[in-house]
Design an enzyme around this catalytic site. Structure first.
Site, PDB file in Angstrom:
ATOM      1  N   ASP A 133       0.867  -1.185   0.000  1.00  0.00           N
ATOM      2  CA  ASP A 133       0.000   0.000   0.000  1.00  0.00           C
ATOM      3  C   ASP A 133       0.903   1.233   0.000  1.00  0.00           C
ATOM      4  O   ASP A 133       1.523   1.559   1.015  1.00  0.00           O
ATOM      5  CB  ASP A 133      -0.895   0.011   1.240  1.00  0.00           C
ATOM      6  CG  ASP A 133      -1.971  -1.077   1.216  1.00  0.00           C
ATOM      7  OD1 ASP A 133      -1.713  -2.163   0.680  1.00  0.00           O
ATOM      8  OD2 ASP A 133      -3.065  -0.825   1.752  1.00  0.00           O
TER       9      ASP A 133
ATOM     10  N   LYS B  74      -6.929   3.341  -3.568  1.00  0.00           N
ATOM     11  CA  LYS B  74      -7.341   3.373  -2.160  1.00  0.00           C
ATOM     12  C   LYS B  74      -7.563   4.817  -1.733  1.00  0.00           C
ATOM     13  O   LYS B  74      -6.771   5.708  -2.058  1.00  0.00           O
ATOM     14  CB  LYS B  74      -6.248   2.705  -1.316  1.00  0.00           C
ATOM     15  CG  LYS B  74      -6.477   2.700   0.177  1.00  0.00           C
ATOM     16  CD  LYS B  74      -5.337   1.958   0.877  1.00  0.00           C
ATOM     17  CE  LYS B  74      -5.400   2.098   2.391  1.00  0.00           C
ATOM     18  NZ  LYS B  74      -4.267   1.416   3.066  1.00  0.00           N
TER      19      LYS B  74
ATOM     20  N   LYS C 210     -10.290   0.265  -2.573  1.00  0.00           N
ATOM     21  CA  LYS C 210     -10.203   0.068  -1.131  1.00  0.00           C
ATOM     22  C   LYS C 210     -10.509   1.370  -0.401  1.00  0.00           C
ATOM     23  O   LYS C 210      -9.662   2.249  -0.329  1.00  0.00           O
ATOM     24  CB  LYS C 210      -8.817  -0.443  -0.735  1.00  0.00           C
ATOM     25  CG  LYS C 210      -8.639  -0.652   0.769  1.00  0.00           C
ATOM     26  CD  LYS C 210      -7.244  -1.170   1.101  1.00  0.00           C
ATOM     27  CE  LYS C 210      -6.986  -1.217   2.594  1.00  0.00           C
ATOM     28  NZ  LYS C 210      -5.633  -1.717   2.936  1.00  0.00           N
TER      29      LYS C 210
END
Length: 332
Positions: free
Chosen positions: A168, A232, A268
């Site tokens: 991430d 995300k 996400k």
């Protein structure tokens, strides 16, 4: 949403991400063509976006569908600890919880992943060994992203070498807001290369710092063009994190990106999603915007820490008709 319980969600085949999609290769040829493309995207109708997100959030679902949605949401959680006080013991406990969220009920699905800092990847990997749970690691000088590219890439390579299945990364919001899109693009492509073939890349925009919906749309396309496997919303470390509106906007972006390129990208939302009611609202957004193709944990995740406990409590309420005592779930 279908009401058949997800015993173990099977990932949809993932098209290989090799460089820029051929259908859009011209737009990344130079800084000027990239800027022209991003600023040529349709402007976002903020009122309409927020109204649609709010409308979808009012949808009611039947009890059988709610049971399915709870199990699906559990299977989509990236169970997360990103604190300076993290210890190996805490990470091992988190891994055990991810593998078996409810020790008293073996029918409860495992979570999608545990998400930790790079120095805890090896510990997390040992904790979830033999299970379906992935190990995700934040990297690239999370959460601020303020570091030289060499440091960011070393961060990524160390996490991957320790066994991370997913990375991430955070974008350089300063560069993005200054209009230096090529720098952001090049950093994402470099991080994607550092992930190698073994780790999927989630690109975090920190939507609360991007100021406008138009910027969120541009960041979504920029991330996907550069090779993101997931986009995300947030780090969870700022005041404004995932919202129904910004998540809806990103879902529309991945839908349109697949329509143009044939490549599917995951989404996400992270930060601020704490209750079962919240999670179900987001699942409705997914179902109504991009459809069942995204309704598994290969393509949709919740970045959360406290959400899992509420999902377990509500799951037990549906099964028994009553809420459990405060000691039913562990305090993370």
């Amino acid at each position: 949403m279908s009401s058949t319980a997800p015993s173990s969600p099977q990932p949809s085949p993932a098209p290989e991400r090799v460089g820029v999609p051929a259908a859009l290769s011209d737009v990344t040829a130079s800084d000027s063509t990239l800027r022209r493309f991003l600023h040529g995207l349709p402007g976002v109708d903020a009122v309409g976006l927020e109204a649609r997100a709010a409308s979808l959030g009012t949808r009611s679902i039947k009890t059988t569908a709610k049971a399915y949605a709870i199990d699906l949401a559990i299977s989509m959680v990236d169970l997360t600890t990103l604190e300076g006080a993290d210890t190996p013991g805490k990470v091992r406990a988190l891994g055990a919880k991810a593998v078996r969220p409810d020790p008293s009920d073996r029918t409860a699905p495992a979570t999608a992943a545990v998400c930790v800092y790079p120095d805890m990847v090896a510990t997390a990997k040992e904790a979830v060994a033999g299970s379906t749970v992935k190990v995700a690691s934040v990297a690239t000088a999370f959460p601020a992203g303020r570091a030289p590219l060499t440091v960011k890439l070393a961060d990524v390579r160390e996490a991957v070498a320790a066994g991370a299945d997913e990375i991430d990364m955070v974008i350089d919001r300063g560069a993005f807001l200054a209009g230096n899109y090529r720098k952001v693009f090049d950093e994402i492509t470099a991080v994607k290369e550092a992930c190698g073939a073994s780790a999927r890349l989630k690109v975090i925009f920190e939507t609360g710092e991007l100021s406008t919906y138009d910027n969120i749309r541009r960041a979504s396309w920029l991330g996907m063009l550069a090779g993101a496997d997931f986009i995300k919303t947030s780090t969870g470390k700022v005041a404004v994190n995932a919202t129904p509106a910004n998540t809806l906007l990103m879902l529309e972006a991945v839908r349109d990106f697949r329509a143009q390129t044939g490549i599917q990208v995951g989404v996400k939302p992270a930060g601020g999603i704490r209750t079962t009611k919240d999670a179900i609202k987001f699942l409705v957004l997914v179902n109504e915007t991009v459809g069942e193709d995204w309704l598994d944990n290969h393509w949709f995740r919740f970045g959360a820490s406290s959400l899992l406990n509420d999902l377990l409590m509500q799951r037990q309420k549906l099964a028994t008709g009553r809420y459990s005592g405060p000691d039913y779930v562990t305090v993370d």
